[in-house]
Design a protein around this motif. Structure first.
Motif, PDB file in Angstrom:
ATOM      1  N   CYS A  15       0.843  -1.196   0.000  1.00  0.00           N
ATOM      2  CA  CYS A  15       0.000   0.000   0.000  1.00  0.00           C
ATOM      3  C   CYS A  15       0.884   1.256   0.000  1.00  0.00           C
ATOM      4  N   GLU A  16       1.905   1.249   0.831  1.00  0.00           N
ATOM      5  CA  GLU A  16       2.830   2.385   0.904  1.00  0.00           C
ATOM      6  C   GLU A  16       3.535   2.603  -0.435  1.00  0.00           C
ATOM      7  N   LEU A  59      10.042  15.636   3.152  1.00  0.00           N
ATOM      8  CA  LEU A  59       9.755  14.497   4.024  1.00  0.00           C
ATOM      9  C   LEU A  59       8.467  14.710   4.808  1.00  0.00           C
ATOM     10  N   PHE A  60       8.277  15.904   5.317  1.00  0.00           N
ATOM     11  CA  PHE A  60       7.059  16.204   6.078  1.00  0.00           C
ATOM     12  C   PHE A  60       5.815  15.993   5.222  1.00  0.00           C
ATOM     13  N   ILE A  66       1.337   9.962   2.788  1.00  0.00           N
ATOM     14  CA  ILE A  66       1.356   8.497   2.899  1.00  0.00           C
ATOM     15  C   ILE A  66       0.578   8.045   4.129  1.00  0.00           C
ATOM     16  N   ARG A  67       0.728   8.767   5.236  1.00  0.00           N
ATOM     17  CA  ARG A  67      -0.013   8.426   6.450  1.00  0.00           C
ATOM     18  C   ARG A  67      -1.527   8.482   6.192  1.00  0.00           C
ATOM     19  N   GLU A  68      -1.989   9.532   5.513  1.00  0.00           N
ATOM     20  CA  GLU A  68      -3.422   9.655   5.219  1.00  0.00           C
ATOM     21  C   GLU A  68      -3.889   8.525   4.297  1.00  0.00           C
ATOM     22  N   GLN A  72      -6.596   4.854   4.920  1.00  0.00           N
ATOM     23  CA  GLN A  72      -7.654   4.340   4.059  1.00  0.00           C
ATOM     24  C   GLN A  72      -7.455   2.858   3.756  1.00  0.00           C
ATOM     25  N   CYS A  73      -6.189   2.414   3.781  1.00  0.00           N
ATOM     26  CA  CYS A  73      -5.881   1.022   3.477  1.00  0.00           C
ATOM     27  C   CYS A  73      -6.224   0.085   4.632  1.00  0.00           C
ATOM     28  N   ILE A  74      -6.243   0.641   5.834  1.00  0.00           N
ATOM     29  CA  ILE A  74      -6.462  -0.216   7.026  1.00  0.00           C
ATOM     30  C   ILE A  74      -7.920  -0.508   7.253  1.00  0.00           C
TER      31      ILE A  74
END
Length: 74
Positions: A15-16, A59-60, A66-68, A72-74
């Motif tokens: 997913c990442e 990076l921020f 990616i965190r957002e 959605q993937c979880i």
């Protein structure tokens, strides 16, 4: 249980990496160098001839995107 944990970890990594392909090239390159090559912001800035602050900004933003997406993937 260990097998199940490994499957979940592999799915999250996939997913990442899927989200990584959508990032702008420079941001993707910086994220990969930091996350998968274990390079610091200073090392990345020296290698890419960018200011450390620029690298930190990329990076921020990439981590946030990616965190957002991962939520959605979880």
């Amino acid at each position: 249980n260990e097998t199940e944990n490994q499957i979940v970890a592999n799915d999250l990594l996939a997913c990442e990496k899927r989200k990584l392909r959508t990032l702008p090239e420079q941001r993707r390159k910086i994220y990969i160098m930091n996350r998968f090559e274990d390079k610091s912001s200073s090392e990345i800035s020296a290698k890419l001839n960018l200011s450390r602050r620029t690298v930190e900004n990329h990076l921020f933003i990439s981590r946030k995107e990616i965190r957002e997406y991962m939520k959605q993937c979880i």
